[in-house]
Design a protein around this motif. Structure first.
Motif, PDB file in Angstrom:
ATOM      1  N   PRO A 194       0.819  -1.226   0.000  1.00  0.00           N
ATOM      2  CA  PRO A 194       0.000   0.000   0.000  1.00  0.00           C
ATOM      3  C   PRO A 194       0.846   1.267   0.000  1.00  0.00           C
ATOM      4  CG  PRO A 194      -0.910  -1.604   1.536  1.00  0.00           C
ATOM      5  CD  PRO A 194       0.421  -2.141   1.104  1.00  0.00           C
ATOM      6  N   GLN A 195       1.933   1.280   0.796  1.00  0.00           N
ATOM      7  CA  GLN A 195       2.791   2.461   0.803  1.00  0.00           C
ATOM      8  C   GLN A 195       3.508   2.625  -0.532  1.00  0.00           C
ATOM      9  OE1 GLN A 195       2.518   0.215   3.194  1.00  0.00           O
ATOM     10  NE2 GLN A 195       2.837   1.072   5.238  1.00  0.00           N
ATOM     11  N   LEU A 196       3.959   1.507  -1.097  1.00  0.00           N
ATOM     12  CA  LEU A 196       4.670   1.573  -2.365  1.00  0.00           C
ATOM     13  C   LEU A 196       3.771   2.105  -3.475  1.00  0.00           C
ATOM     14  CD1 LEU A 196       7.177   0.911  -4.107  1.00  0.00           C
ATOM     15  CD2 LEU A 196       6.193  -1.377  -4.448  1.00  0.00           C
ATOM     16  N   THR A 197       2.527   1.670  -3.527  1.00  0.00           N
ATOM     17  CA  THR A 197       1.632   2.133  -4.586  1.00  0.00           C
ATOM     18  C   THR A 197       1.417   3.642  -4.493  1.00  0.00           C
ATOM     19  OG1 THR A 197      -0.302   1.566  -3.232  1.00  0.00           O
ATOM     20  CG2 THR A 197       0.456  -0.081  -4.796  1.00  0.00           C
ATOM     21  N   ALA A 198       1.311   4.166  -3.268  1.00  0.00           N
ATOM     22  CA  ALA A 198       1.134   5.613  -3.103  1.00  0.00           C
ATOM     23  C   ALA A 198       2.380   6.366  -3.560  1.00  0.00           C
ATOM     24  CB  ALA A 198       0.825   5.942  -1.648  1.00  0.00           C
ATOM     25  N   THR A 199       3.550   5.812  -3.245  1.00  0.00           N
ATOM     26  CA  THR A 199       4.794   6.465  -3.651  1.00  0.00           C
ATOM     27  C   THR A 199       4.956   6.443  -5.162  1.00  0.00           C
ATOM     28  OG1 THR A 199       5.922   6.030  -1.566  1.00  0.00           O
ATOM     29  CG2 THR A 199       7.313   6.312  -3.503  1.00  0.00           C
ATOM     30  N   LEU A 200       4.706   5.301  -5.795  1.00  0.00           N
ATOM     31  CA  LEU A 200       4.856   5.232  -7.247  1.00  0.00           C
ATOM     32  C   LEU A 200       3.810   6.080  -7.970  1.00  0.00           C
ATOM     33  CD1 LEU A 200       5.924   1.555  -7.981  1.00  0.00           C
ATOM     34  CD2 LEU A 200       7.307   3.614  -7.824  1.00  0.00           C
ATOM     35  N   GLU A 201       2.629   6.201  -7.406  1.00  0.00           N
ATOM     36  CA  GLU A 201       1.634   7.084  -8.020  1.00  0.00           C
ATOM     37  C   GLU A 201       2.182   8.510  -8.099  1.00  0.00           C
ATOM     38  OE1 GLU A 201      -2.992   8.610  -7.309  1.00  0.00           O
ATOM     39  OE2 GLU A 201      -2.069   7.160  -5.945  1.00  0.00           O
ATOM     40  N   ARG A 202       2.848   8.951  -7.040  1.00  0.00           N
ATOM     41  CA  ARG A 202       3.435  10.293  -7.030  1.00  0.00           C
ATOM     42  C   ARG A 202       4.588  10.397  -8.036  1.00  0.00           C
ATOM     43  NH1 ARG A 202       3.528  13.690  -2.671  1.00  0.00           N
ATOM     44  NH2 ARG A 202       1.402  12.943  -2.375  1.00  0.00           N
ATOM     45  N   LEU A 203       5.411   9.369  -8.108  1.00  0.00           N
ATOM     46  CA  LEU A 203       6.545   9.409  -9.025  1.00  0.00           C
ATOM     47  C   LEU A 203       6.094   9.325 -10.485  1.00  0.00           C
ATOM     48  CD1 LEU A 203       9.099   7.125  -7.130  1.00  0.00           C
ATOM     49  CD2 LEU A 203       9.019   9.627  -7.192  1.00  0.00           C
ATOM     50  N   PHE A 204       5.110   8.472 -10.760  1.00  0.00           N
ATOM     51  CA  PHE A 204       4.600   8.364 -12.129  1.00  0.00           C
ATOM     52  C   PHE A 204       4.001   9.688 -12.601  1.00  0.00           C
ATOM     53  CE2 PHE A 204       3.706   3.537 -11.510  1.00  0.00           C
ATOM     54  CZ  PHE A 204       5.033   3.247 -11.809  1.00  0.00           C
ATOM     55  N   ALA A 205       3.468  10.479 -11.664  1.00  0.00           N
ATOM     56  CA  ALA A 205       2.844  11.757 -12.023  1.00  0.00           C
ATOM     57  C   ALA A 205       3.866  12.850 -12.294  1.00  0.00           C
ATOM     58  CB  ALA A 205       1.900  12.200 -10.903  1.00  0.00           C
ATOM     59  N   THR A 206       5.140  12.576 -12.010  1.00  0.00           N
ATOM     60  CA  THR A 206       6.199  13.554 -12.242  1.00  0.00           C
ATOM     61  C   THR A 206       6.622  13.518 -13.698  1.00  0.00           C
ATOM     62  OG1 THR A 206       6.982  13.226  -9.977  1.00  0.00           O
ATOM     63  CG2 THR A 206       8.477  14.322 -11.506  1.00  0.00           C
ATOM     64  N   ALA A 207       6.787  14.660 -14.297  1.00  0.00           N
ATOM     65  CA  ALA A 207       7.118  14.739 -15.719  1.00  0.00           C
ATOM     66  C   ALA A 207       8.469  14.094 -16.011  1.00  0.00           C
ATOM     67  CB  ALA A 207       7.140  16.201 -16.160  1.00  0.00           C
ATOM     68  N   PRO A 208       8.608  13.422 -17.149  1.00  0.00           N
ATOM     69  CA  PRO A 208       9.870  12.750 -17.490  1.00  0.00           C
ATOM     70  C   PRO A 208      11.075  13.681 -17.528  1.00  0.00           C
ATOM     71  CG  PRO A 208       8.098  11.967 -18.902  1.00  0.00           C
ATOM     72  CD  PRO A 208       7.546  13.122 -18.122  1.00  0.00           C
ATOM     73  N   GLU A 209      10.884  14.957 -17.883  1.00  0.00           N
ATOM     74  CA  GLU A 209      12.034  15.850 -17.899  1.00  0.00           C
ATOM     75  C   GLU A 209      12.553  16.152 -16.498  1.00  0.00           C
ATOM     76  OE1 GLU A 209       8.428  18.669 -18.675  1.00  0.00           O
ATOM     77  OE2 GLU A 209       9.039  16.597 -19.135  1.00  0.00           O
ATOM     78  N   HIS A 210      11.724  15.873 -15.494  1.00  0.00           N
ATOM     79  CA  HIS A 210      12.145  16.069 -14.107  1.00  0.00           C
ATOM     80  C   HIS A 210      12.551  14.762 -13.438  1.00  0.00           C
ATOM     81  CE1 HIS A 210       9.292  19.703 -14.444  1.00  0.00           C
ATOM     82  NE2 HIS A 210      10.531  20.107 -14.618  1.00  0.00           N
ATOM     83  N   LEU A 211      12.040  13.655 -13.940  1.00  0.00           N
ATOM     84  CA  LEU A 211      12.366  12.339 -13.381  1.00  0.00           C
ATOM     85  C   LEU A 211      12.486  11.348 -14.537  1.00  0.00           C
ATOM     86  CD1 LEU A 211      12.823  10.593 -10.871  1.00  0.00           C
ATOM     87  CD2 LEU A 211      10.357  10.188 -10.787  1.00  0.00           C
TER      88      LEU A 211
END
Length: 329
Positions: free
Chosen positions: A24-41
């Protein structure tokens, strides 16, 4: 891309997330990371410490092209996970920066954009300001200045204890970067220059203090680390009661005390033995907080001191758990 970001962008960032049995914690973290633009991540590396809660199966369903999964054959702890993830990223993805975090920690909206908004090349690592989701400051992730390297920090430690050598509330409110000596693996940006200087975290530490030892190592190698309070991270661990004096399960106490000895050996230099004597005296009174588990704690503490003073990290997780189950007199 915004012209300022094109000019000042810090380069390609790879996020390293270490997880174990906390889907559950991992899914919340990856949701935030996936929402970050590729030029930033540019890349997202998840290191799965042999989880058995469906983590591997869930990761296999994710289709973000930036995601890479490193599955370890057994639980190597946070230290082993970060070593594996950072090494994979450097050798396979060739990023400019490694952004490390636990599975229950994630950048606040805008944190990656902020990282790219100003030049970052003047330091080997940058630490973010870490808060609980409630907005309260996360004390366990407060960066530090080594009191043994700075007369001012040493005096502050003598007069004010922990608050005397940790980054102050004023530093958090200033909006300006300041130099530090150690930081946690939550919201820490590590440059390729830092990896070139000191390599990777020591996987044999398993859990606790691997981040402090790694960042102190960067400083000892001549690198600099800055704290930027304008970059915010969330650490969803407010219920973990960081102020508690006991470890549950009790076997974790072994790693804490053994690795703290390593920290003070590195940080204190010639003052190590006087400092260590004070800690050994204080530690003898901790067993009373463990109730029925006090015999197990004493056994683990004796082994931790023995191994810590000898620099021995060879004890396996199975051995440590066995000590907790069959304490000596």
């Amino acid at each position: 891309m915004d012209q300022d970001l094109a000019t000042l962008g810090a380069g390609r960032v790879a996020a390293i997330v270490v997880t174990f049995q906390r889907l559950p914690q991992l899914t919340a973290t990856l949701e935030r990371l996936f929402a970050t633009a590729p030029e930033h991540l540019a890349h997202i590396v998840v290191v799965d410490n042999a989880s058995a809660d469906g983590t591997g199966e869930w990761l296999a369903t994710q289709d973000d092209p930036r995601l890479s999964v490193v599955t370890l054959p057994q639980n190597m702890g946070g230290a082993g996970g970060f070593e594996a993830g950072m090494r994979f990223a450097v050798e396979t993805l060739d990023p400019d920066w490694l952004l490390v975090m636990d599975d229950d920690a994630r950048p606040s909206p805008g944190a990656l954009e902020r990282f790219h908004a100003v030049p970052r090349g003047g330091h080997e690592a940058w630490a973010a300001a870490v808060f609980y989701p409630s907005g309260n400051l996360c004390e366990m992730n407060r960066p530090t200045r080594n009191p043994f390297w700075s007369p001012r920090a040493f005096l502050g430690a003598l007069l004010s204890g922990r608050q005397g050598f940790h980054v102050s509330d004023t530093d958090y409110a200033s909006g300006s970067a300041s130099q530090i000596d150690a930081a946690s693996f939550v919201g820490l940006f590590v440059s390729r220059a830092a990896v070139a200087k000191v390599g990777y975290p020591d996987p044999s530490l398993f859990i606790y203090a691997d981040d402090v030892l790694y960042t102190l190592g960067i400083r000892k190698a001549g690198g600099t680390i800055a704290f930027d309070p304008t970059m915010r991270f969330e650490h969803d661990c407010e219920s973990s009661q960081p102020g508690r004096k006991i470890y549950d399960p009790v076997w974790r106490a072994y790693y804490h005390h053994r690795n703290i000895i390593f920290v003070y050996r590195q940080a204190a230099g010639v003052l190590f033995w006087p400092v260590m004597l004070l800690f050994l005296i204080r530690w003898t009174f901790l067993a009373r907080d463990y109730g029925a588990k006090a015999p197990a704690f004493r056994t683990l503490l004796r082994r931790a001191i023995h191994d810590g003073l000898r620099g021995d990290t060879s004890a396996s997780l199975g051995e440590v758990k066995a000590l907790a189950q069959s304490p000596s007199a």
